[in-house]
Design a protein around this motif. Structure first.
Motif, PDB file in Angstrom:
ATOM      1  N   ARG A   3       0.813  -1.217   0.000  1.00 48.18           N
ATOM      2  CA  ARG A   3       0.000   0.000   0.000  1.00 48.18           C
ATOM      3  C   ARG A   3       0.844   1.264   0.000  1.00 48.18           C
ATOM      4  O   ARG A   3       0.546   2.230  -0.704  1.00 48.18           O
ATOM      5  CB  ARG A   3      -0.929  -0.014   1.219  1.00 48.18           C
ATOM      6  CG  ARG A   3      -2.052  -1.031   1.127  1.00 48.18           C
ATOM      7  CD  ARG A   3      -2.986  -0.904   2.312  1.00 48.18           C
ATOM      8  NE  ARG A   3      -4.096  -1.860   2.231  1.00 48.18           N
ATOM      9  CZ  ARG A   3      -5.066  -1.941   3.125  1.00 48.18           C
ATOM     10  NH1 ARG A   3      -5.066  -1.125   4.184  1.00 48.18           N
ATOM     11  NH2 ARG A   3      -6.037  -2.829   2.977  1.00 48.18           N
ATOM     12  N   ALA A   4       1.889   1.263   0.802  1.00 44.59           N
ATOM     13  CA  ALA A   4       2.744   2.442   0.871  1.00 44.59           C
ATOM     14  C   ALA A   4       3.427   2.713  -0.466  1.00 44.59           C
ATOM     15  O   ALA A   4       3.543   3.864  -0.912  1.00 44.59           O
ATOM     16  CB  ALA A   4       3.792   2.271   1.970  1.00 44.59           C
ATOM     17  N   GLN A   5       3.876   1.649  -1.119  1.00 47.68           N
ATOM     18  CA  GLN A   5       4.523   1.803  -2.415  1.00 47.68           C
ATOM     19  C   GLN A   5       3.543   2.305  -3.469  1.00 47.68           C
ATOM     20  O   GLN A   5       3.887   3.134  -4.316  1.00 47.68           O
ATOM     21  CB  GLN A   5       5.139   0.473  -2.849  1.00 47.68           C
ATOM     22  CG  GLN A   5       6.361   0.079  -2.034  1.00 47.68           C
ATOM     23  CD  GLN A   5       6.825  -1.331  -2.357  1.00 47.68           C
ATOM     24  OE1 GLN A   5       6.015  -2.229  -2.629  1.00 47.68           O
ATOM     25  NE2 GLN A   5       8.130  -1.536  -2.339  1.00 47.68           N
ATOM     26  N   ILE A   6       2.314   1.798  -3.437  1.00 44.20           N
ATOM     27  CA  ILE A   6       1.296   2.236  -4.400  1.00 44.20           C
ATOM     28  C   ILE A   6       0.984   3.718  -4.205  1.00 44.20           C
ATOM     29  O   ILE A   6       0.857   4.475  -5.173  1.00 44.20           O
ATOM     30  CB  ILE A   6       0.018   1.378  -4.265  1.00 44.20           C
ATOM     31  CG1 ILE A   6       0.306  -0.050  -4.737  1.00 44.20           C
ATOM     32  CG2 ILE A   6      -1.136   1.984  -5.062  1.00 44.20           C
ATOM     33  CD1 ILE A   6      -0.827  -1.018  -4.482  1.00 44.20           C
ATOM     34  N   PHE A   7       0.878   4.135  -2.955  1.00 49.31           N
ATOM     35  CA  PHE A   7       0.623   5.552  -2.682  1.00 49.31           C
ATOM     36  C   PHE A   7       1.779   6.403  -3.207  1.00 49.31           C
ATOM     37  O   PHE A   7       1.560   7.446  -3.829  1.00 49.31           O
ATOM     38  CB  PHE A   7       0.430   5.786  -1.183  1.00 49.31           C
ATOM     39  CG  PHE A   7      -0.167   7.127  -0.852  1.00 49.31           C
ATOM     40  CD1 PHE A   7      -1.535   7.273  -0.693  1.00 49.31           C
ATOM     41  CD2 PHE A   7       0.644   8.253  -0.710  1.00 49.31           C
ATOM     42  CE1 PHE A   7      -2.095   8.520  -0.405  1.00 49.31           C
ATOM     43  CE2 PHE A   7       0.095   9.499  -0.421  1.00 49.31           C
ATOM     44  CZ  PHE A   7      -1.284   9.635  -0.273  1.00 49.31           C
ATOM     45  N   ASP A   8       2.995   5.966  -2.977  1.00 48.33           N
ATOM     46  CA  ASP A   8       4.177   6.677  -3.465  1.00 48.33           C
ATOM     47  C   ASP A   8       4.199   6.705  -4.987  1.00 48.33           C
ATOM     48  O   ASP A   8       4.507   7.733  -5.612  1.00 48.33           O
ATOM     49  CB  ASP A   8       5.432   5.994  -2.927  1.00 48.33           C
ATOM     50  CG  ASP A   8       6.691   6.846  -3.073  1.00 48.33           C
ATOM     51  OD1 ASP A   8       6.565   8.021  -3.473  1.00 48.33           O
ATOM     52  OD2 ASP A   8       7.781   6.331  -2.782  1.00 48.33           O
ATOM     53  N   PHE A  10       1.681   6.633  -7.188  1.00 46.99           N
ATOM     54  CA  PHE A  10       0.754   7.613  -7.753  1.00 46.99           C
ATOM     55  C   PHE A  10       1.090   9.045  -7.330  1.00 46.99           C
ATOM     56  O   PHE A  10       0.837   9.988  -8.078  1.00 46.99           O
ATOM     57  CB  PHE A  10      -0.684   7.257  -7.388  1.00 46.99           C
ATOM     58  CG  PHE A  10      -1.248   6.145  -8.224  1.00 46.99           C
ATOM     59  CD1 PHE A  10      -1.578   6.361  -9.550  1.00 46.99           C
ATOM     60  CD2 PHE A  10      -1.437   4.881  -7.688  1.00 46.99           C
ATOM     61  CE1 PHE A  10      -2.095   5.345 -10.336  1.00 46.99           C
ATOM     62  CE2 PHE A  10      -1.948   3.848  -8.470  1.00 46.99           C
ATOM     63  CZ  PHE A  10      -2.276   4.079  -9.798  1.00 46.99           C
ATOM     64  N   SER A  11       1.670   9.198  -6.153  1.00 45.58           N
ATOM     65  CA  SER A  11       2.084  10.534  -5.717  1.00 45.58           C
ATOM     66  C   SER A  11       3.100  11.128  -6.681  1.00 45.58           C
ATOM     67  O   SER A  11       3.033  12.309  -7.039  1.00 45.58           O
ATOM     68  CB  SER A  11       2.672  10.481  -4.308  1.00 45.58           C
ATOM     69  OG  SER A  11       1.702  10.121  -3.360  1.00 45.58           O
ATOM     70  N   ARG A  12       4.023  10.306  -7.127  1.00 45.77           N
ATOM     71  CA  ARG A  12       5.047  10.780  -8.056  1.00 45.77           C
ATOM     72  C   ARG A  12       4.452  11.107  -9.423  1.00 45.77           C
ATOM     73  O   ARG A  12       4.792  12.126 -10.034  1.00 45.77           O
ATOM     74  CB  ARG A  12       6.150   9.733  -8.198  1.00 45.77           C
ATOM     75  CG  ARG A  12       6.917   9.452  -6.920  1.00 45.77           C
ATOM     76  CD  ARG A  12       8.046   8.473  -7.175  1.00 45.77           C
ATOM     77  NE  ARG A  12       8.566   7.883  -5.959  1.00 45.77           N
ATOM     78  CZ  ARG A  12       9.567   7.015  -5.922  1.00 45.77           C
ATOM     79  NH1 ARG A  12      10.153   6.643  -7.059  1.00 45.77           N
ATOM     80  NH2 ARG A  12       9.975   6.506  -4.780  1.00 45.77           N
ATOM     81  N   LEU A  13       3.567  10.235  -9.919  1.00 46.88           N
ATOM     82  CA  LEU A  13       2.926  10.502 -11.201  1.00 46.88           C
ATOM     83  C   LEU A  13       2.092  11.778 -11.124  1.00 46.88           C
ATOM     84  O   LEU A  13       2.063  12.576 -12.069  1.00 46.88           O
ATOM     85  CB  LEU A  13       2.058   9.318 -11.613  1.00 46.88           C
ATOM     86  CG  LEU A  13       2.775   7.990 -11.903  1.00 46.88           C
ATOM     87  CD1 LEU A  13       1.762   6.925 -12.317  1.00 46.88           C
ATOM     88  CD2 LEU A  13       3.838   8.152 -12.986  1.00 46.88           C
TER      89      LEU A  13
END
Length: 222
Positions: A3-8, A10-13
């Motif tokens: 979950r943390a990686q997925i949030f990161d 999309f945050s970058r995109l």
């Protein structure tokens, strides 16, 4: 990805492209629907070239019906499968006029009753025209979902369902556009450009593609 990686991810995109948009050109919901139907097995660039003149002439389902199948074909002959697509666009326009008051429906089940409209097309329209949290999985998104580990699945529907389950709330509306643009321009099918990818460290793809070697400067003639 967790979950943390997925949030990161999309945050970058989102930081790189805060307001992603479809590359199809359109002026209203009906024109978007037509453009998406025409884009099957065709490029957005090719569809836009064909629809610029068409959409100056046709803005409503009734105007499309009045144009007729042969008139539509004259505009879209450069697009693959134009005969079948013209037939579907005229038929769906007739259905919109007859059954929906000339309005594009805002739910998937109704949209997919229209000729030439499948689940992916319906999801694009729901997301782009009406701002719904829908995930239209095309070849680019299918590839990115599997290659990165974001939403692995053996079928388009499996990837869509995984995205629906895993994409966090702040990013759900624009996730479709971020993923398709990332797949189209960075995470390419034949040679992903990992060396310039802003989410490469979160991606499970191995080995990472190195940057192309710089070409040696030409030796000037003596």
């Amino acid at each position: 990805m967790n979950r943390a990686q997925i949030f990161d991810f999309f945050s970058r995109l989102a930081e790189a492209n805060p307001a992603p948009q479809t590359e199809l050109e359109y002026g209203n919901d009906f024109q978007l629907l037509v453009a998406v139907v025409l884009s099957a097995q065709a490029t957005d660039v090719g569809v836009n070239k064909a629809t610029r003149a068409l959409f100056r002439e046709v803005e409503t389902p009734q105007q499309m019906v009045d144009l007729g199948e042969e008139g539509l074909k004259a505009h879209i002959r450069t697009i693959g499968l134009f005969n079948a697509k013209a037939k579907n666009v005229i038929a769906l326009s007739q259905m919109l006029v007859r059954d929906y008051g000339g309005q594009v429906p805002q739910d998937r089940d109704t949209l997919t009753l229209l000729p030439g409209v499948g689940r992916k097309t319906a999801n694009v329209v729901l997301n782009t025209a009406f701002g719904q949290e829908a995930f239209a999985v095309d070849t680019h998104i299918f590839r990115v979902g599997n290659r990165t580990g974001l939403a692995p699945g053996k079928t388009v529907l499996a990837v869509e369902q995984k995205l629906d389950k895993r994409v966090p709330a702040p990013f759900r509306r624009d996730a479709h556009h971020w993923l398709i643009l990332h797949g189209r321009y960075v995470c390419k099918a034949r040679r992903p450009e990992c060396w310039r990818c802003i989410v490469a460290d979160l991606c499970r793809y191995r080995p990472k593609t190195p940057a192309p070697a710089a070409k040696a400067p030409k030796t000037p003639p003596v």
